[in-house]
Design a protein around this motif. Structure first.
Motif, mmCIF file in Angstrom:
data_model
loop_
_atom_site.group_PDB
_atom_site.id
_atom_site.type_symbol
_atom_site.label_atom_id
_atom_site.label_comp_id
_atom_site.label_asym_id
_atom_site.label_seq_id
_atom_site.Cartn_x
_atom_site.Cartn_y
_atom_site.Cartn_z
ATOM 1 N N ASP A 1 0.834 -1.209 0.000
ATOM 2 C CA ASP A 1 0.000 0.000 0.000
ATOM 3 C C ASP A 1 0.868 1.259 0.000
ATOM 4 O O ASP A 1 2.048 1.221 0.355
ATOM 5 C CB ASP A 1 -0.904 0.026 1.248
ATOM 6 C CG ASP A 1 -0.091 -0.014 2.547
ATOM 7 O OD1 ASP A 1 0.938 -0.720 2.578
ATOM 8 O OD2 ASP A 1 -0.475 0.666 3.508
ATOM 9 N N GLU A 2 0.256 2.334 -0.412
ATOM 10 C CA GLU A 2 0.774 3.694 -0.234
ATOM 11 C C GLU A 2 2.274 3.801 -0.544
ATOM 12 O O GLU A 2 3.053 4.249 0.291
ATOM 13 C CB GLU A 2 0.505 4.150 1.215
ATOM 14 C CG GLU A 2 -0.972 4.228 1.530
ATOM 15 C CD GLU A 2 -1.276 4.689 2.951
ATOM 16 O OE1 GLU A 2 -2.214 5.470 3.109
ATOM 17 O OE2 GLU A 2 -0.591 4.248 3.902
ATOM 18 N N TRP B 1 -2.240 -5.329 0.129
ATOM 19 C CA TRP B 1 -3.318 -4.320 0.159
ATOM 20 C C TRP B 1 -3.783 -4.039 -1.261
ATOM 21 O O TRP B 1 -3.081 -4.356 -2.223
ATOM 22 C CB TRP B 1 -2.824 -3.034 0.829
ATOM 23 C CG TRP B 1 -2.416 -3.225 2.256
ATOM 24 C CD1 TRP B 1 -1.151 -3.250 2.736
ATOM 25 C CD2 TRP B 1 -3.277 -3.430 3.383
ATOM 26 N NE1 TRP B 1 -1.165 -3.455 4.098
ATOM 27 C CE2 TRP B 1 -2.450 -3.570 4.530
ATOM 28 C CE3 TRP B 1 -4.660 -3.512 3.553
ATOM 29 C CZ2 TRP B 1 -2.958 -3.780 5.811
ATOM 30 C CZ3 TRP B 1 -5.164 -3.719 4.833
ATOM 31 C CH2 TRP B 1 -4.325 -3.853 5.939
ATOM 32 N N TRP C 1 -8.996 -2.256 1.359
ATOM 33 C CA TRP C 1 -9.104 -1.287 2.471
ATOM 34 C C TRP C 1 -9.671 0.046 2.012
ATOM 35 O O TRP C 1 -10.354 0.717 2.743
ATOM 36 C CB TRP C 1 -7.753 -1.105 3.162
ATOM 37 C CG TRP C 1 -6.697 -0.342 2.408
ATOM 38 C CD1 TRP C 1 -5.892 -0.803 1.413
ATOM 39 C CD2 TRP C 1 -6.319 1.028 2.607
ATOM 40 N NE1 TRP C 1 -5.043 0.175 0.983
ATOM 41 C CE2 TRP C 1 -5.282 1.313 1.705
ATOM 42 C CE3 TRP C 1 -6.751 2.034 3.468
ATOM 43 C CZ2 TRP C 1 -4.671 2.559 1.628
ATOM 44 C CZ3 TRP C 1 -6.140 3.279 3.399
ATOM 45 C CH2 TRP C 1 -5.115 3.540 2.483
ATOM 46 N N TYR D 1 -11.821 0.196 10.413
ATOM 47 C CA TYR D 1 -10.629 0.892 10.902
ATOM 48 C C TYR D 1 -10.843 1.328 12.347
ATOM 49 O O TYR D 1 -11.514 2.313 12.623
ATOM 50 C CB TYR D 1 -10.279 2.068 9.975
ATOM 51 C CG TYR D 1 -9.329 1.620 8.881
ATOM 52 C CD1 TYR D 1 -9.631 0.486 8.128
ATOM 53 C CD2 TYR D 1 -8.128 2.273 8.636
ATOM 54 C CE1 TYR D 1 -8.756 0.023 7.168
ATOM 55 C CE2 TYR D 1 -7.246 1.814 7.665
ATOM 56 C CZ TYR D 1 -7.566 0.686 6.942
ATOM 57 O OH TYR D 1 -6.697 0.218 5.992
ATOM 58 N N TRP E 1 -4.455 0.403 13.556
ATOM 59 C CA TRP E 1 -3.235 1.189 13.343
ATOM 60 C C TRP E 1 -2.979 2.019 14.586
ATOM 61 O O TRP E 1 -3.927 2.522 15.196
ATOM 62 C CB TRP E 1 -3.402 2.100 12.119
ATOM 63 C CG TRP E 1 -3.720 1.350 10.864
ATOM 64 C CD1 TRP E 1 -4.930 1.288 10.238
ATOM 65 C CD2 TRP E 1 -2.833 0.528 10.087
ATOM 66 N NE1 TRP E 1 -4.846 0.490 9.124
ATOM 67 C CE2 TRP E 1 -3.572 0.010 9.010
ATOM 68 C CE3 TRP E 1 -1.482 0.189 10.212
ATOM 69 C CZ2 TRP E 1 -3.016 -0.832 8.049
ATOM 70 C CZ3 TRP E 1 -0.931 -0.648 9.256
ATOM 71 C CH2 TRP E 1 -1.691 -1.147 8.183
HETATM 72 C C1 ACM Z 1 -3.600 1.094 4.905
HETATM 73 O O1 ACM Z 1 -4.439 1.511 5.713
HETATM 74 N N1 ACM Z 1 -2.653 1.901 4.446
HETATM 75 C C2 ACM Z 1 -3.623 -0.267 4.417
#
Ligand code: ACM
Ligand code: ZN
Length: 752
Positions: free
Chosen positions: A331-332, A381, A398, A423, A462
């Motif tokens: 991801d990202e 992801w 996600w 989340y 997270w």
């Molecule tokens: C994510 O929340 N960056 C998978």
């Protein structure tokens, strides 16, 4: 049906000769508050007694489960409980507990629990099933959780439960990188996941802000990458040794929790790069990140030694974790460095790739081949869909449900954890207990024959803003209970009122398990309604068991609401929620500004974003001001465009000051305007500039900043006020998300 006829026949004969004294125990029935809701449950009268005579019979396969049950019983008993191993199922002795694992199918998680006055029988085809049955039994021992008194006997209600999960993948992600949680916390969460019949701990072990797993071949990962220097100069970090990881993996295995390790690549890798700078495109020394966000330092895709490094890492990871899946993040990963790296560009040319998105696919595919060669499967992801999905990958969706839909339609498995419901770092305003409970991992619109590709879901914890175990508990609980039921039970078996009732019975259990659970929902939301050019304060609560009281600052006591609370003053306004006559959560504070533009019509020349409406067309003139939390629902956002609006004051009005708040938080790509211009008009055609204001704060300034742009001037008669705030439009070059659309956030335009 999971059990063969022979066993049913034996059972039937056995039960025929058992006596039932019919001592109705209403409190025993009331004690049946199982989460997740079993597939079928039939409650009978009477109770089974556990006392010093009771023997736990079990076949060898369940010895761990039997030990767990024994210690559960003995923990608060005056007596000891015997275990006898018996390989053939021959229930001849009354008053005993039987755990029988037929061992037919290790993947079958179903179980049957039959509690009669004469005996307690738990069957399954696997250890998994037996352990789920034990967890159900634990939940029936509620007395043990309510009282500290040691007992001579226990009563369990007579019932029959036949149970199995809807989804095979029921997980929780725990981010141990942004904040580090020691071994005991991880074990506590394994216990809690097992208690709620979840079966996957998705362990997020590597990040920009810290590397948490010992790797023999690369000692700097734990000497350097595991530690960051916080902004206040303090060192922060930690890691799990291989010995600790083995212990945790074994602890999880015994409880039927599979740990899926996540080793992030190619992005979220700044900590590793800080330890081994040659892994990045520039080769320059960077620090382990000490801020939150997305970082542009990622593994170079043109450098073969990066793949050697990652394969070495994954080899050691696979030695530690026996899981079928390895999560590789994906991801990202900003492509900024890859765009500007000769090696990455050379790789694109040589491999005939179209762009850096295809380069990411190349990267993931190389890793996937390595994992597959070693008998493992890859999860990534949903960004791994961009540039083309690799051959066998499982996608974790996600950014909404679409990633899961696309993956399933392409014949890939998917795990659902959309930000909308899953989340747990989001606060209750966006994701309360009922919202989580409303989650269905099967996306609407997915055709029947593709649905089997949705193998389950996860909640994601997270931990950027979760520095302690207490805070972790508060964010995860009670929402985890909702996720557990969503992933275990079928929608037709679920009912929020029933669930909510059962959740109440679990609080004493969670207390005993040392869980500092949080609230179920926002105690109150303070809304404003505009009627007749007036703002009316309307506090709302999400549950009928909660009532609200309010006060203005400096008033001593909270008082009941009256239905028509008109805004006629500025200041801090507080709402306190109550449940069972006790305060529920802390008071909620809202700053109001009362001014001349309240409730006036606002015409926008450019549209605000659907994601940050802040209540829509009246958001800037409703008196309600925003906080440093950019998701507080009071900021109105413009993506890549200016704010340009005209307030129609309705009649000539004397004004001498205008101010508005703007927001900057560059981690979330939100920047202050370059300049704000205030104008007025008498006729709505000819506008006169009152003044232009810029801030001293630069886009580079980090943190969450609210900046007020105030203009005082000689008093004027005005019918219209125009406000123009110039968005910087693009995220600047130095930023990790360089080139993306910049956000402009504005709140109340106060006209005096
Ligand atoms: C994510 O929340 N960056 C998978
Ligand atoms: Zn590169």
């Amino acid at each position: 049906m999971i059990f063969n006829n022979k066993i049913h026949l034996v059972l039937f004969v056995f039960l025929l000769f058992t006596s039932c004294e019919h001592k109705e125990k209403k409190e025993l029935r009331d004690s049946i508050q199982i989460i997740p809701q079993p597939k079928s449950i039939h409650i009978d009268s009477g109770a089974f007694t556990i006392d010093k005579q009771t023997v736990i019979y079990t076949n060898e396969r369940n010895s761990f489960a039997a030990d767990l049950l024994k210690s559960l019983i003995e923990e608060k008993s005056t007596f000891k409980c015997k275990i006898k191993i018996k390989e053939d199922f021959s229930p001849v002795e009354k008053g005993n507990i039987w755990l029988f694992n037929e061992g037919k199918d290790e993947q079958d998680e179903s179980y049957e629990l039959l509690i009669k006055e004469s005996s307690l029988l738990l069957y399954a085809n696997s250890n998994k099933g037996i352990m789920h049955g034990i967890q159900t039994l634990r939940q029936l021992f509620v007395d043990a959780f309510y009282s500290d008194v040691e007992r001579q006997s226990w009563y369990l209600p007579c019932l029959q439960i036949i149970d199995e999960p809807r989804f095979k993948h029921r997980g929780m992600l725990l981010d141990c990188c942004r904040h580090f949680f020691d071994k005991e916390v991880v074990k506590k969460y394994i216990d809690l996941l097992a208690f709620y019949k979840m079966n996957v701990l998705h362990w997020h072990l590597t990040e920009d802000q810290g590397w948490r797993i010992e790797i023999d071949k690369y000692p700097k990962l734990t000497e350097v990458a595991a530690w960051r220097t916080e902004k206040n100069g303090e060192r922060y970090g930690g890691f799990y040794t291989k010995k600790e990881i083995k212990e945790i993996v074994e602890y999880a295995r015994q409880r039927n929790i599979t740990i899926i390790p996540e080793i992030e690549l190619p992005g979220h890798s700044q900590a590793a790069i800080a330890a081994y700078p040659h892994l990045s495109c520039t080769g320059k020394q960077v620090e382990v990140a000490n801020d939150w966000g997305v970082f542009k330092e990622i593994y170079c895709a043109g450098n073969d030694s990066v793949f050697t490094f990652l394969e070495d890492i994954l080899t050691e990871v696979m030695e530690l974790f026996p899981s079928e899946y390895i999560h590789i993040g994906g991801d990202e990963a900003p492509k900024y460095r890859w765009e500007n790296c000769d090696k990455c560009q050379e790789r694109i040319r040589k491999e005939g790739l179209k762009d850096t998105h295809e380069l990411q696919s190349y990267f993931i595919e190389r890793i996937e081949k390595f994992l597959n060669k070693n008998g493992r499967k890859l999860i990534g992801w949903d960004e791994i869909l961009e540039g083309g999905l690799t051959q066998n990958a499982t996608v974790q969706s996600w950014r909404g449900m679409q990633g899961g839909i696309d993956a399933a339609n392409a014949g890939h498995d998917a795990i659902m954890s959309p930000t909308s419901h899953c989340y747990f770092d989001y606060d209750l305003k966006s994701t309360d207990l009922e919202e989580v409970y409303g989650f269905d991992p099967i996306p609407g619109g997915l055709s029947q024959e593709k649905k089997h590709h949705i193998i389950g879901g996860e909640c994601n914890m997270w931990t950027e803003h979760v520095p302690t175990e207490g805070r972790l508990d508060t964010m995860v609980f009670p929402r985890l209970l909702a996720m557990s039921e969503v992933l275990w039970s079928y929608p037709e078996e679920r009912n929020f009122d029933s669930f909510y009732h059962r959740v109440q019975a679990h609080y004493p259990i969670l207390d005993q398990m040392n869980v500092k659970y949080g609230l179920e929902l926002m105690p109150a939301v303070i809304e404003v309604e505009i009627r007749d050019e007036q703002a009316w304060i309307i506090p709302k609560t999400g549950h009928s068991s909660i009532y609200l009281r309010f006060k203005w600052e400096n008033y001593p006591a909270f008082k009941p609401f009256d239905a028509n609370l008109k805004l006629v003053r500025s200041g801090a306004f507080f709402v306190q929620a109550y449940k069972d006559a006790k305060p529920y959560g802390n008071p909620i504070r809202q700053i109001f500004e009362y001014h001349k533009a309240i409730g006036k019509k606002v015409n926008y020349a450019s549209a605000f974003s659907d994601y940050y409406k802040a209540g829509g067309d009246f958001a800037l003139v409703d008196g309600k001001t925003a906080s440093t939390d950019f998701r507080d629902g009071n900021w109105q956002g413009f993506s890549g465009s200016d704010l340009a609006c005209i307030i129609d004051l309705g009649e000539l009005t004397k004004i001498s000051s205008i101010n508005a708040n703007f927001y900057q938080y560059s981690n979330a790509w939100i920047f202050l305007p370059k300049q704000v211009t205030y104008e007025y008009s008498l006729d709505g055609k000819n506008y006169f500039v009152l003044g232009r204001i810029a801030s001293d704060i630069k886009p580079e300034d980090r943190g969450k900043i609210i900046e007020n742009y105030t203009l005082d001037f000689d008093s004027k008669e005005a019918k219209y006020v125009r406000v123009t705030a110039e968005n910087i439009k693009r995220v600047p070059d130095w930023h990790e998300a360089a080139g993306s659309e910049a956000w402009l956030f504005v709140d109340e335009i106060v006209v005096e």
